[in-house]
Design a protein around this motif. Sequence first.
Motif, PDB file in Angstrom:
ATOM      1  N   SER A 280      33.928  41.992  35.992  1.00 10.30           N
ATOM      2  CA  SER A 280      32.537  42.351  35.696  1.00 10.30           C
ATOM      3  C   SER A 280      32.209  43.771  36.125  1.00 10.30           C
TER       4      SER A 280
ATOM      5  N   ILE B  95      27.133  40.334  34.416  1.00 11.41           N
ATOM      6  CA  ILE B  95      26.974  41.389  33.411  1.00 11.41           C
ATOM      7  C   ILE B  95      25.614  41.278  32.732  1.00 11.41           C
TER       8      ILE B  95
ATOM      9  N   LYS C 175      31.084  35.768  35.690  1.00 15.19           N
ATOM     10  CA  LYS C 175      31.216  37.116  35.124  1.00 15.19           C
ATOM     11  C   LYS C 175      30.118  37.363  34.097  1.00 15.19           C
TER      12      LYS C 175
END
Length: 349
Positions: free
Chosen positions: A172, A201, A197
């Motif tokens: 990430s 993000i 992840k």
Amino acid sequence: MAANGVNGTNGFHGPVRPLRPGIFAPIPSFFLPETEDLDILSFETHVVRLANAGVNPLIAGSMGEAIHLSHTERTTLIHAARKALDASGHPTVPIIMGTGAGSTRETIQLCKEAAAAGADYTIVITSGYFAGALANNKRALKAFFVEVAEKSPLPVIIYNYPGASGGIDLDSDLITELAIECPNICGVKLTCGNVGKLTRIADTVSAAEFVASYPRKNLHAPFLVLGGFVDFLTPSLFANAHGAITGLGNVAPHALAKLFELSAAALKDPSLLPEAQRLQGIIARGDFTIAKASIAGTKYLLEKLYGYGGLPRKPLPPIDPDAAQTLWEHSHTQDLVRVERELSGKVKV
């Protein structure tokens, strides 16, 4: 219907077909049985079928056997898809083209060819051939995407799929750095299945300070965070993600489009959440079972459901007949098919 958290732009005008939150399907490349030449009629039929259900096409991805396609064949598929979409009343549906290749040079060349052929966006995976040298080399991985984004005439989606790139798994932090530093990168597809992840993000790129400080190069290409599976679509929208690019969209486009619609609406109307959760459960079980059958299994199901599908290109083998029958008869598959036919107006299973 748009999900939350779509970031802003700096006013650059490029493609006239906006990249919006939703469901995207990596379209299989269909082949004629005797010659393995492209079966354009089946391809066009399928692209229109999905567009009618509200699912957008991605051409020459993993499901599309991009590794088995020549440059000319990729261009042919773009032309065919655009012609079919325009003729069927879908002139604003964008085309995403897979442009990953073995080298940075060829990847950039494919991006240019995709633009010339009429694609609107590209999606790029890192080559896994030299994964031993690349997997732990953050500098090299970052340099690859930075150069591609700078030289591609089309906005670029990062494709993170360790299973198709020799185990290379972008974290990430790296994806966030690329989002910050590369205004021509317009999203990421996470086929790693890492929900944490995705959450990290999506939280970053949906923040007001990101939108203000790091506008995209193209007015029509906000940074979208997209799952590579659809088994966590509902919770992902509540974490500010934007949808999914999923092979299951080929098999059950109406069901997936409905799930996205319900989940996005539930952000504003919590009374819709129980129905979204019910549908998410059916789709998650179907995704779990059908994804394991991969390209050959998806093509088998398309043949079973719609009368076209055919076989993968050699050396990729077809699904074993016994495995195919088991896949079709599995309760997860049948439950999904039942919902899909109800939502599409066909109730017979």
